[in-house]
Write an enzyme that holds these catalytic residues in place. Structure first.
Site, mmCIF file in Angstrom:
data_model
loop_
_atom_site.group_PDB
_atom_site.id
_atom_site.type_symbol
_atom_site.label_atom_id
_atom_site.label_comp_id
_atom_site.label_asym_id
_atom_site.label_seq_id
_atom_site.Cartn_x
_atom_site.Cartn_y
_atom_site.Cartn_z
ATOM 1 N N LYS A 218 58.310 72.830 88.590
ATOM 2 C CA LYS A 218 58.651 73.834 89.617
ATOM 3 C C LYS A 218 59.988 74.473 89.311
ATOM 4 C CE LYS A 218 62.158 71.469 91.557
ATOM 5 N NZ LYS A 218 63.521 71.897 91.403
ATOM 6 N N ASP B 251 60.710 65.942 96.097
ATOM 7 C CA ASP B 251 59.934 67.047 95.513
ATOM 8 C C ASP B 251 58.485 66.666 95.221
ATOM 9 O OD1 ASP B 251 62.272 68.503 95.518
ATOM 10 O OD2 ASP B 251 62.671 68.265 93.387
#
Ligand code: C5P
Length: 356
Positions: A13, A143
């Site tokens: 990401k 995350d």
């Protein structure tokens, strides 16, 4: 009975916005972030075994912790606690093929944890729903839930409370990797130090010199100082209501959200923002050169990815990204580059025979 191994592909990401609010009592920072999954993937395979083990190959393999410190191992153990019947074996052999560099600000460890959750859910036929897996993920790391979801999403809290973002189009990126990683806790700690030093500077009143070393950190890129498209102090971060210790509550950039719906990289590029960038630059001053080189070579957005040290450059289209990747390689300002696009799906089981 032969059980077929399960392989899951999982993306890295970048954060299109990372607004870091006050430090909380639990040691985490209150965040508002816009996660964006990009097409740089790790693959994780799990199979039943007599005892749990992990084997890592590929990029930075030697830097990935073995045993219980490995996030994929911790994720498998967390899923076993949540979903495995008492007495059933939960030992698995985990194989991780890495393309996402380690400690790079790309959530590679979280990605491997998410992949392990999806793979074990499948291997054990545990049947956890996406929401249930997301709850287990949040306990493994901030995350991890996003790596399950993928796409483009707003994260709040520690980053684990997710809402899917309405984003249109495909964005083409060049990631510039740095030699050596950065520790996420150290980058957050540097962010706190910079903010504390700034608060002292402000309290001392106008005309007082800033503490030594702060000047360099304050010279953050326009990217860092453009949270929400409004001018904000790169050290204080995104503007909003004042929280504990004078640090503003993080605020979602509505300008960025509107730009993301336009599918126009030229609109998105100037609105990329990362409150951790000054901290990452204070720990790795040489990243300034990387960011400047990318901008000079025509990137329409340039930022440190997450806690760094990877720099992410937004290109106008796929062809521009290829050109930018070649030029950045030639400029000698990074250890390597990867072209990728986003958004892409989160952790996904790959049919047997299709993984490499
Ligand atoms: O949750 P995770 O293990 O990925 O976080 C790594 C570290 O990053 C935390 O221990 C903390 O120091 C820092 N962090 C933070 N605030 C967040 C997320 C992470 O301070 N919202």
């Amino acid at each position: 009975m032969t059980v077929t191994p399960v392989t899951v592909r999982v993306p890295a990401k970048v954060n299109l916005q990372l607004a870091v609010g006050p430090l909380r009592a639990d040691g985490y920072h209150e965040l508002v972030t816009v996660f964006h999954a990009v097409s740089l993937f790790d693959e994780v395979t799990v199979r039943p075994a007599d005892r749990t083990s992990v084997r890592v190959s590929g990029t930075d393999a030697a830097a990935v912790p073995a045993g219980r410190a490995n996030l994929a191992v911790r994720a498998a153990a967390a899923l076993a606690r949540a979903a495995r019947p008492r007495g059933a074996s939960s030992a698995v052999a985990i194989e991780i093929r890495k393309r996402i560099p380690v400690a790079a600000g790309l959530a590679g460890g979280s990605a491997d944890a998410a992949a392990a959750l999806v793979a074990c859910n499948e291997l054990w036929q545990a049947g956890l729903s996406a929401a249930e897996l997301s709850a287990v993920a949040a306990g493994v790391g901030s995350d991890v839930a996003f790596a399950l979801l993928g796409g483009t999403a707003v994260g709040r809290g520690r980053g684990e409370q997710l809402t899917v973002a309405l984003a249109a189009g495909t964005y083409h990126w060049v990631l510039a990797f740095s030699p050596g990683g950065l520790s996420t806790p150290e980058v957050y700690a540097a962010c706190d130090r910079l903010r504390a030093a700034r608060a002292v500077g402000v309290a001392a009143g106008p005309g007082r010199a800033r503490p030594p070393g702060l000047g360099a950190a304050l010279g953050a890129s326009p990217v860092a100082s453009s949270a929400g498209g409004r001018a904000v102090d790169p050290v204080a971060g995104s503007s909003g209501g004042e929280g504990a210790a004078g640090v503003p509550e993080p605020r979602l950039s509505t300008e960025l959200m509107v730009a993301l719906r336009s599918a126009d990289p030229a609109a998105v590029g100037p609105l990329l923002s990362n409150d951790l960038q000054p901290a990452a630059l204070s720990l790795r001053p040489e990243l300034r050169r990387t960011l400047s080189a990318g901008r000079e070579l025509g990137a329409i957005g340039a930022m440190v990815s997450g806690s760094g040290p990877t720099c992410a450059f937004l290109a106008a289209d796929a062809r521009h990204a290829r050109d930018l990747a070649v030029s950045l390689t030639g400029a000698g300002v990074c250890r390597g580059v990867a072209g990728c696009h986003g958004p892409v799906h989160g952790a996904t089981v790959i049919p047997a025979g299709e993984h490499g």
